[in-house]
Scaffold this active site. Structure first.
Site, PDB file in Angstrom:
ATOM      1  CD  GLU A  74      20.205   8.337  75.680  1.00 31.33           C
ATOM      2  OE1 GLU A  74      19.528   8.822  74.737  1.00 31.33           O
ATOM      3  OE2 GLU A  74      21.383   8.602  75.869  1.00 31.33           O
ATOM      4  CB  CYS A  96      21.205  12.014  74.077  1.00 29.46           C
ATOM      5  SG  CYS A  96      22.053  11.830  75.646  1.00 29.46           S
TER       6      CYS A  96
END
Length: 504
Positions: free
Chosen positions: A263, A300
């Site tokens: 990720e 994120c």
């Protein structure tokens, strides 16, 4: 301090160290020393994980669920000490660490409940049809089985929820896979106390000692050795695009390539539709400012870009966003390196052609102040770098000529973790055209909200097309994340008494 780290690695139930050490970087006080990981530590941990796999993968779903719940209990038993060392190392406020601890223990318990249910095994049976013409059909049964030992890399921005016993570790253990964690050097003390909790849970539930190991520090060779070790069958990673891509390439270049579930972050664009902007532009500006600067912008899912159509309301949004962002105070960033990269990112955006400065600040040391810029749709489309993530509290307003150019911007996006639509009733015809484009670009689409804060649940997807993640078919959050560490196996005409217990 309530908890004083001993600075060692946990390898198959034993705390080990070597002479070479590295310091952590606390927000205040003297640094603490931690043993530097080596390739020999990697070899020992992976060998133990491979031995443990046969026993652990054969444990019942109930036994694995009790193990996950025991980890959660042991973390909670150390709650005050976890918060103390976590805030000291990361600079994150106490409330944030307490919330993250709750998320970590909550997902362990959620995964325990999920594997008890058994639906994740995706069991299927084709009954035998011996009389079928022109050829008989055999009996075929299918279920998901664990892939083997998994390597997990701790994240810098989530010292609990995405690190030692975070989502990747919990998912792998739930699937039946031993885990070797490469701890993040930004918070080794936090990693150590969580590893103590896992060790206690291993002992309490009688799990094989090699089911979990933690290796601290170490140079690039240590991480490379971990992903290249033949015992490792999959890798979980949360971090930078550059670091993730390097590890991804190593996984692909192995003699036996393995999946890399990375990720890697994104800019998480928001599309503010005209009617919504006209009706509640000031509220949207305030909401964006709060989401953009939450945790010093070190999420994120930080919404770094807002796309508006040129109009009186769109132009007013520049001022509304400026007024919302400008008063926000400095916050401590996770590491000196992240703070330096944020300053460099700000300078890169400010120097780009056509960029207008709305809020410009000077951030020093580990402190981060917000910055806000604006650019036309034409200039954004002409400069790929304006669509790259700046990790920190920096926002960019992209003002497009019309809805056609808004669609053009959406189509030009790279893969994202999230995309957001702010819509009112009068926007739904255009939103209906925009939504399929955004669904092609991101793993999660929001309406009238902000993407910071990822619910750990059955239906959550935290992933997306590259470069948001390296595997668009996977999620690193939610119960579906367990499926990353399973593989389907068909059993044809196997006597029932020989089948895995869950398939009988």
């Amino acid at each position: 301090m309530t908890f004083v780290p001993h600075g060692r690695h946990l390898i198959a139930g034993d705390w080990v160290s070597n002479a070479e050490t590295f310091p952590n970087a606390p927000v205040s006080g003297e640094p603490m020393l931690f043993s530097v990981g080596t390739v020999a530590h990697v070899d020992a941990a992976c060998a133990a994980a491979e031995v443990a796999f046969a026993e652990y993968s054969a444990k019942s779903r109930e036994e694995r669920a009790l193990f996950l719940e025991a980890i959660a209990e042991e973390i909670e038993a150390r709650a005050a000490a976890v918060t103390e060392i976590g805030t000291l190392e990361s600079g994150l406020p106490q409330g944030r660490l307490e919330g993250e601890r709750g998320r970590t223990t909550g997902q362990l318990r959620l995964f325990a409940s999920h594997i008890r249910d058994g639906a994740f095994l995706d069991r299927r049976t084709d009954v035998a049809l011996p009389e079928r013409q022109p050829a008989p059909r055999p009996e075929i049964r299918l279920m998901q089985l664990p892939v083997g030992p998994v390597a997990v890399f701790g994240a810098s921005n989530f010292p609990l929820a995405f690190s030692t016993a975070g989502g990747d570790t919990a998912a792998a253990l739930a699937a039946g896979c031993p885990v070797v964690v490469k701890g993040h050097s930004a918070h080794p003390g936090t990693g150590e106390i969580i590893a103590e909790a896992v060790k206690a849970a291993v002992e309490k539930t009688g799990m094989p000692k090699g089911v979990f190991s933690l290796i601290q520090g170490g140079n690039r060779q240590v991480g490379e050795a971990l992903v290249k070790h033949p015992a490792i069958k999959a890798v979980g990673f949360t971090g930078s695009l550059a670091g993730g891509r390097a590890l991804f390439n190593l996984c692909a270049q192995r003699p036996n390539p393995i999946p890399f579930f990375g990720e890697l972050g994104s800019v998480n664009p928001m599309f503010l539709m005209p009617a919504a902007l006209e009706a509640r532009g000031e509220a949207l500006a305030k909401g964006w400012a709060g989401s953009l600067t939450m945790g010093a912008g070190q999420f994120c899912t930080n919404p770094g870009i807002a796309v508006v159509i040129d109009s009186p309301a769109g132009r007013a949004f520049h001022d509304q966003a400026r007024e919302a962002v400008a008063p926000i105070a400095a916050q401590v960033m996770l590491t000196d390196g992240i703070a330096s990269a944020y300053r460099q990112g700000k300078e890169r955006i400010a120097a780009a052609s056509g960029v207008q400065t709305l809020v410009s600040t000077v951030s020093e040391n580990r402190q981060a102040l917000p910055n806000l810029f604006a650019v036309s749709g034409d200039d954004w489309l002409a400069n790929h770098a304006l669509g790259e993530e700046v990790f920190g509290p920096l926002g960019l307003i992209v003002t497009v000529r019309d809805f056609a150019q808004m669609l053009e911007v959406a189509n030009a996006l790279e893969g994202q973790l999230t995309c957001t639509l702010h819509v009112d009733a009068g926007d739904k015809a255009e939103a209906a055209q925009l939504l399929p484009v955004l669904a092609h670009k991101a793993g999660r689409i929001l309406a009238n909200g902000f993407p910071t804060g990822v619910e750990v649940s059955e239906a959550m997807v935290h992933g997306g097309p590259y470069p948001a993640s390296t595997n668009f078919g996977a999620t690193s959050v939610g119960t579906m994340s367990i499926r990353r560490f399973l593989r389907p196996v068909s059993f044809q005409n196997i006597p029932v008494e020989l089948l895995p217990e869950d398939l009988r």
